[in-house]
Design an enzyme around this catalytic site. Structure first.
Site, PDB file in Angstrom:
ATOM      1  N   ARG A 215      -0.759  -9.576  12.803  1.00  0.00           N
ATOM      2  CA  ARG A 215      -1.184  -8.239  11.828  1.00  0.00           C
ATOM      3  C   ARG A 215      -2.157  -8.854  10.819  1.00  0.00           C
ATOM      4  O   ARG A 215      -3.197  -8.606  10.599  1.00  0.00           O
ATOM      5  CB  ARG A 215      -0.263  -7.618  11.505  1.00  0.00           C
ATOM      6  CG  ARG A 215       0.114  -6.368  12.671  1.00  0.00           C
ATOM      7  CD  ARG A 215       1.492  -5.622  12.406  1.00  0.00           C
ATOM      8  NE  ARG A 215       1.363  -4.990  10.850  1.00  0.00           N
ATOM      9  CZ  ARG A 215       2.398  -4.929  10.247  1.00  0.00           C
ATOM     10  NH1 ARG A 215       3.618  -5.378  10.602  1.00  0.00           N
ATOM     11  NH2 ARG A 215       2.325  -4.161   9.048  1.00  0.00           N
TER      12      ARG A 215
ATOM     13  N   ARG B  77     -10.214   0.314   8.682  1.00  0.00           N
ATOM     14  CA  ARG B  77      -9.617  -1.077   9.044  1.00  0.00           C
ATOM     15  C   ARG B  77     -10.887  -1.919   9.616  1.00  0.00           C
ATOM     16  O   ARG B  77     -10.499  -3.194   9.833  1.00  0.00           O
ATOM     17  CB  ARG B  77      -8.670  -0.937  10.054  1.00  0.00           C
ATOM     18  CG  ARG B  77      -7.304  -0.719   9.844  1.00  0.00           C
ATOM     19  CD  ARG B  77      -6.783  -1.855   8.981  1.00  0.00           C
ATOM     20  NE  ARG B  77      -5.398  -1.972   9.444  1.00  0.00           N
ATOM     21  CZ  ARG B  77      -4.191  -1.140   9.337  1.00  0.00           C
ATOM     22  NH1 ARG B  77      -4.697   0.099   8.531  1.00  0.00           N
ATOM     23  NH2 ARG B  77      -3.009  -1.362   9.845  1.00  0.00           N
TER      24      ARG B  77
ATOM     25  N   LYS C 283       0.705  -1.222  -0.042  1.00  0.00           N
ATOM     26  CA  LYS C 283       0.102   0.031   0.018  1.00  0.00           C
ATOM     27  C   LYS C 283       0.848   1.242   0.044  1.00  0.00           C
ATOM     28  O   LYS C 283       0.661   2.231  -0.776  1.00  0.00           O
ATOM     29  CB  LYS C 283      -0.723   0.062   1.257  1.00  0.00           C
ATOM     30  CG  LYS C 283      -2.240  -1.069   1.377  1.00  0.00           C
ATOM     31  CD  LYS C 283      -2.956  -1.049   2.333  1.00  0.00           C
ATOM     32  CE  LYS C 283      -2.191  -0.880   3.609  1.00  0.00           C
ATOM     33  NZ  LYS C 283      -1.954  -2.282   4.095  1.00  0.00           N
TER      34      LYS C 283
ATOM     35  N   ARG D 164      10.365  -1.025  11.275  1.00  0.00           N
ATOM     36  CA  ARG D 164       9.579  -0.872  12.203  1.00  0.00           C
ATOM     37  C   ARG D 164       9.291  -2.097  13.504  1.00  0.00           C
ATOM     38  O   ARG D 164       9.697  -3.086  12.893  1.00  0.00           O
ATOM     39  CB  ARG D 164       8.038  -1.008  11.146  1.00  0.00           C
ATOM     40  CG  ARG D 164       7.578   0.232  10.588  1.00  0.00           C
ATOM     41  CD  ARG D 164       6.620  -0.030   9.428  1.00  0.00           C
ATOM     42  NE  ARG D 164       5.514  -0.523  10.203  1.00  0.00           N
ATOM     43  CZ  ARG D 164       4.224  -0.763   9.299  1.00  0.00           C
ATOM     44  NH1 ARG D 164       4.143  -0.286   8.093  1.00  0.00           N
ATOM     45  NH2 ARG D 164       3.251  -1.304   9.782  1.00  0.00           N
TER      46      ARG D 164
ATOM     47  N   ARG E   5      11.635  -5.265   5.151  1.00  0.00           N
ATOM     48  CA  ARG E   5      11.408  -3.893   5.079  1.00  0.00           C
ATOM     49  C   ARG E   5      11.963  -2.886   5.929  1.00  0.00           C
ATOM     50  O   ARG E   5      12.366  -3.230   6.956  1.00  0.00           O
ATOM     51  CB  ARG E   5       9.943  -3.826   5.259  1.00  0.00           C
ATOM     52  CG  ARG E   5       9.359  -2.409   5.024  1.00  0.00           C
ATOM     53  CD  ARG E   5       7.862  -2.497   4.878  1.00  0.00           C
ATOM     54  NE  ARG E   5       7.134  -3.023   5.960  1.00  0.00           N
ATOM     55  CZ  ARG E   5       5.733  -3.213   5.855  1.00  0.00           C
ATOM     56  NH1 ARG E   5       5.012  -2.592   4.867  1.00  0.00           N
ATOM     57  NH2 ARG E   5       5.101  -3.423   6.993  1.00  0.00           N
TER      58      ARG E   5
END
Ligand code: ATP
Ligand code: MG
Length: 219
Positions: A169, A91, A17, A158, A125
């Site tokens: 998640r 969400r 995203k 993160r 990431r």
């Protein structure tokens, strides 16, 4: 068609995203609001919202609906004159229903990426906190390791990208966010985009959005 294009981007954690949104806002003059990026800024600055939100985020849980709905409406008040793109909100079905009463959206972009690809991707990431720019150690590699290409500032890993938190998640996503996709499908504004990489998906999304921009321009 409205004069201001109202768009959301949906997809599992790590579905691209952030990466695809950055390509969208580069191609079109749109405002971009990422709920996750904005919450991370608050956490960094230790604001009351940040302190509250971090209790949930660190475990991969969702921040409570009432806090999020208030937070996003405040953020949106700042951007109303331009087309906008919202990432990470809504969400939950509750958020989607509450938000629909305030804003009738024009388009919901839904990224569909296999889960096996996602796990691998999130592990490598790194993000630039201030801009939300996303890098990866195996593709989309920063020019200098650990450093943002544009500003030269450091990249961070993160907190919630640890494998066990990512798993949580993804579970939360399946349970809580799938109904949001169905909500927008029923409203007739959902478009699915399938692929394994952001390079494969983003041209399809840009093409779709350019149709909307042309429609707007002709009003
Ligand atoms: P990615 O950034 O990889 O697409 P993501 O969608 O899980 O993954 P963010 O959107 O950055 O991540 O959000 C990080 C965390 O912030 C979420 O796990 C959640 O705790 C909180 N959060 C963000 N947006 C919302 C929201 N609309 N409602 C509730 N919690 C939210
Ligand atoms: Mg994101």
């Amino acid at each position: 068609m409205n004069t201001v294009l109202k768009t959301v981007i949906l997809g599992a954690p790590g579905s691209g995203k952030g990466t695809i949104s950055s390509r969208i806002i580069k191609a079109f003059n749109m405002d971009y609001i990422s709920s996750g990026d904005r919450l991370r800024q608050h956490i960094k600055e230790k604001t009351p919202i940040g302190l509250e939100a971090s209790k949930y985020i660190k475990d991969g849980k969702l921040v409570p609906d009432d806090l999020m709905i208030k937070f996003i409406s405040e953020e949106l008040k700042k951007v109303k004159s331009k087309p906008w793109l919202l990432d990470g909100f809504p969400r939950t079905l509750f958020q989607a229903q509450a938000f629909w009463k305030e804003e009738k959206l024009d388009l919901a972009v839904n990224l569909v990426v296999p889960f096996s690809v996602i796990m691998e991707r999130v592990e490598g990431r790194m993000v630039h906190l201030q801009s939300g720019r996303v890098y990866n150690s195996s593709f989309n590699i920063p020019k200098v390791p650990g450093v943002d290409d544009v500003t030269g500032e450091p990249l961070i890993k993160r907190e919630d990208d640890k494998p066990e938190v990512v798993k949580k998640r993804l579970e939360v996503y399946d349970k809580m966010t799938r109904p949001v996709i169905e909500f927008y499908r029923e409203k007739g504004i959902l478009k699915d985009f399938h692929g394994e990489t952001s390079d494969a998906i983003s041209p399809q999304v840009l093409k779709e959005l350019s149709n909307y921009m042309r429609l707007e321009g002709s009003q």
